[in-house]
Design an enzyme around this catalytic site. Sequence first.
Site, short mmCIF file in Angstrom:
data_model
loop_
_atom_site.label_atom_id
_atom_site.label_comp_id
_atom_site.label_asym_id
_atom_site.label_seq_id
_atom_site.Cartn_x
_atom_site.Cartn_y
_atom_site.Cartn_z
N LEU A 281 55.45 54.53 99.89
CA LEU A 281 55.49 55.94 99.45
C LEU A 281 57.01 56.26 98.55
CD1 LEU A 281 54.90 57.67 102.94
CD2 LEU A 281 53.24 57.51 100.97
N HIS A 282 56.49 56.81 97.57
CA HIS A 282 57.93 57.29 96.87
C HIS A 282 57.66 58.42 95.95
CE1 HIS A 282 55.68 55.13 93.65
NE2 HIS A 282 56.35 55.67 93.01
N ARG A 283 56.34 59.02 96.06
CA ARG A 283 56.15 60.14 95.15
C ARG A 283 56.87 61.43 95.60
NH1 ARG A 283 53.97 58.87 91.17
NH2 ARG A 283 54.07 61.00 90.43
#
Length: 364
Positions: free
Chosen positions: A202-204
């Site tokens: 996850l990084h958005r």
Amino acid sequence: MKTSKLKLHLIGGARPNFIKIAPLLKLLDKNKNFETTFVNTGQHYNNKLYDKILDDLGLRLPDINLNARSSSSNAQFSKIMSRYEKYINKNTPDLVIVFGDVNSTLATALTAKKMGIKIAHVEAGLRCYDDCLPEEINRRLTDSISDYYFIPTRNEEKNLRRENIKKNIFFVGNIMVDSLKLILKKNQNFKVNFQKFGLITLHRPENVDYKKNLLQIIEKIEEISKTIALVFPIHPRTKKSLERFKLLKKLNSIKNLKLYESFGYHRFLMYLNKSQLIITDSGGVQEESTFLGIPCFTLRKNTERPITISDGTNCLVNVTNVVNKVKKVKKKKVKIEKWDGQTANRIEIILEKIQKCDFQRYLF
Ligand code: UDP
């Protein structure tokens, strides 16, 4: 006719750029028709994302690092543009090759274009038609000023035509698959510490920059972990948010979940290949999981890679339905046209043609 080497700049700045550059740069470095310069804008300066990746990819060191570190996106644009302009004045290319959709892609394309230099865009034509995603703006604007378009599926041609771009579109396939195939071939004996597990990345911003959203995702991770072990290599941006929102302890307390720092590319692919499923918001991971036949649950409202849904293993999910969707997993054999590890070769052949036809009249 006398021919001259075509001077190329290949631009990287973020993790996915280097993965796309590697197979092409290796070919072009050896090709006597080209003089290559590998430019790193320095957009991703966290060593977790950068240092090991060159090594994993067998990619040589960049010829120049613009060190364009900045806290805000716009400050980064201006830094990349002014520094790249100075560099172009010293070392002027005939053609700039940009990759993907990060800030470095658009910032360098715009700089070069304003200085009268032609642009080739690898992974052109992707669209999710949602300007809330900063990458969508980068993609559309980069395509609007590019001269040559290398597209991964036939779908992108339709997207480009809709924007009145009709010339110099080349369907070459997916260059990330070139890198992926190479890594898989080299590392067949890599040991993964788990038997059956799901992977998470996850990084958005919409998932990790807001406490409420991140907390909801953590709660869903906890529920899913009751049915399958989970492995979560944490992106530096996500780690910062977890610390800022004091959520790291909560995440740590989930029993069937193993947390790691962000994996190197090679290690990540080995885990992905052995996983039962992946929950992600990454662009590239949607393609990699489709290629590997691993069920992929994308925590986003839309995707610029629709073929991963229509022909692949991808499915869009949200915090309300992710737990139920993840229960119905099935690995699947997938074959997508020209996702075959030969994309860099196809681009090389087209660049040779460009060198012979389009550029000779300018050079002599
Ligand atoms: N990746 C990696 N380590 C990880 C997670 C992902 O090397 O811990 C790789 C992954 O294989 C993929 C790439 O990073 O090729 C995707 O980059 P990212 O998610 O940062 O960007 P996006 O694809 O969303 O632009």
